[in-house]
Design a protein around this motif. Structure first.
Motif, PDB file in Angstrom:
ATOM      1  N   TYR A 205       0.863  -1.177   0.000  1.00 28.24           N
ATOM      2  CA  TYR A 205       0.000   0.000   0.000  1.00 28.24           C
ATOM      3  C   TYR A 205       0.904   1.233   0.000  1.00 28.24           C
ATOM      4  N   VAL A 206       0.739   2.082  -1.011  1.00 30.21           N
ATOM      5  CA  VAL A 206       1.571   3.285  -1.168  1.00 30.21           C
ATOM      6  C   VAL A 206       0.670   4.501  -1.055  1.00 30.21           C
ATOM      7  N   ALA A 213       4.389   8.670  -4.857  1.00 34.42           N
ATOM      8  CA  ALA A 213       3.771   7.383  -5.189  1.00 34.42           C
ATOM      9  C   ALA A 213       4.431   6.761  -6.415  1.00 34.42           C
ATOM     10  N   THR A 217       6.513   3.290  -6.172  1.00 34.75           N
ATOM     11  CA  THR A 217       6.040   2.161  -6.975  1.00 34.75           C
ATOM     12  C   THR A 217       7.166   1.588  -7.819  1.00 34.75           C
ATOM     13  N   ASP A 218       7.973   2.447  -8.409  1.00 32.90           N
ATOM     14  CA  ASP A 218       9.121   1.985  -9.199  1.00 32.90           C
ATOM     15  C   ASP A 218      10.090   1.184  -8.331  1.00 32.90           C
ATOM     16  N   LEU A 220       9.373  -0.448  -5.523  1.00 33.50           N
ATOM     17  CA  LEU A 220       8.739  -1.717  -5.167  1.00 33.50           C
ATOM     18  C   LEU A 220       8.846  -2.716  -6.315  1.00 33.50           C
ATOM     19  N   ALA A 221       8.625  -2.239  -7.523  1.00 31.36           N
ATOM     20  CA  ALA A 221       8.748  -3.119  -8.691  1.00 31.36           C
ATOM     21  C   ALA A 221      10.183  -3.626  -8.826  1.00 31.36           C
ATOM     22  N   ASP A 227       3.180  -5.691 -10.044  1.00 28.14           N
ATOM     23  CA  ASP A 227       2.289  -4.538 -10.184  1.00 28.14           C
ATOM     24  C   ASP A 227       0.909  -4.827  -9.616  1.00 28.14           C
ATOM     25  N   ILE A 230       0.351  -4.004  -5.861  1.00 16.02           N
ATOM     26  CA  ILE A 230       0.603  -2.650  -5.382  1.00 16.02           C
ATOM     27  C   ILE A 230      -0.675  -1.820  -5.495  1.00 16.02           C
ATOM     28  N   ARG A 231      -1.086  -1.231  -4.395  1.00 23.40           N
ATOM     29  CA  ARG A 231      -2.263  -0.361  -4.371  1.00 23.40           C
ATOM     30  C   ARG A 231      -1.814   1.041  -3.979  1.00 23.40           C
ATOM     31  N   ILE A 232      -2.323   2.018  -4.701  1.00 23.49           N
ATOM     32  CA  ILE A 232      -1.820   3.394  -4.560  1.00 23.49           C
ATOM     33  C   ILE A 232      -2.939   4.350  -4.205  1.00 23.49           C
ATOM     34  N   GLN A 234      -3.132   8.530  -3.864  1.00 26.32           N
ATOM     35  CA  GLN A 234      -2.368   9.749  -4.067  1.00 26.32           C
ATOM     36  C   GLN A 234      -3.060  10.946  -3.431  1.00 26.32           C
TER      37      GLN A 234
END
Length: 240
Positions: A205-206, A213, A217-218, A220-221, A227, A230-232, A234
């Motif tokens: 969770y970002v 964000a 995310t980059d 984490l990947a 992908d 990953i939940r975002i 903003q």
């Protein structure tokens, strides 16, 4: 909010009165408001309430605020609000509202970013993105399952870290000024910060600004998180 299905129940879309029962300072320009609702809140960590202000002439303004408190089966929730310059709602909350005042809210809203508290989660927060992720951490601790959660928080200075975000589950990165005993110098998140926290099989969770964000995310990947895991959420420059 990004992607997913909204599982909001129809009854949560009705406005209800919320009495302010407490206000405390959380960080510079940040306050937490404890509200007593007309009915018990059944929110999950990561969900939010919409707060509405109505002026005497009928003009209304509303903003969405993540719930900062963990679900506890009560009729009280906490909303943590940053005071934004020219933010008509946040300025009113910070400068005018006092305990005893009655506001209007509706919720809880959202399903995609909610955490059920029974599966592993990696929480990555930047700035005011601490709010919903702190609720997840508190929920895990309340359930006696802190082992499910690992949290990475990026703040400018030690003063910007919200209360309770410490302990073995939490790693803090300072971008502008760090304590003398900090394990790393000030600077933005790097792969070296993220990779050790990835166990495999968790949902990440970002929450933070769009720029934060995207960068998180980059990372984490690059650390091997798919992908799809990953939940975002903003936070933009508006929403005041």
């Amino acid at each position: 909010m990004a992607g997913g299905m909204d599982t909001t129940a129809r009854r949560t879309l009705r406005w209800q009165a919320a009495t302010v029962v407490g206000i405390r300072d959380e960080a510079p320009r940040v306050k937490t408001f404890r509200l007593r609702l007309e009915r018990v809140s059944d929110h999950l960590p990561g969900q939010y309430y919409v707060l509405r202000l109505t002026a005497q002439d009928g003009y209304t303004a509303q903003r969405s605020y993540s719930v900062a408190s963990a679900p506890d089966g009560s009729d009280e929730i906490e909303l943590t609000v940053e005071r934004l310059d020219d933010g008509e709602v946040s300025e009113f909350l910070h400068d005018v509202v006092v305990p005893g005042d009655v506001l209007e809210v509706r919720g809880p809203v959202g399903g995609w970013f909610a955490w059920t508290g029974d599966v592993p989660a990696l929480l990555v927060a930047g700035g005011s993105g601490q709010v919903p992720l702190a609720a997840m951490l508190r929920y895990a601790r309340d359930r006696g399952r802190p082992d499910l959660v690992r949290m990475l928080v990026s703040v400018r200075t030690p003063d910007d870290l919200y209360a309770g975000l410490d302990g073995p589950e939490v790693t803090v990165v300072h971008t502008r000024r760090a304590p003398l005993d900090a394990p790393r110098p000030p600077g933005r998140l790097t792969l070296a910060d993220v990779a050790p926290l990835v166990r495999g099989g968790e949902t990440a969770y970002v929450c933070g600004s769009a720029a934060f964000a995207g960068a998180a995310t980059d990372l984490l990947a690059a650390a091997g998180v798919p992908d799809t895991a990953i939940r975002i959420e903003q936070f933009g420059p508006t929403g005041g």
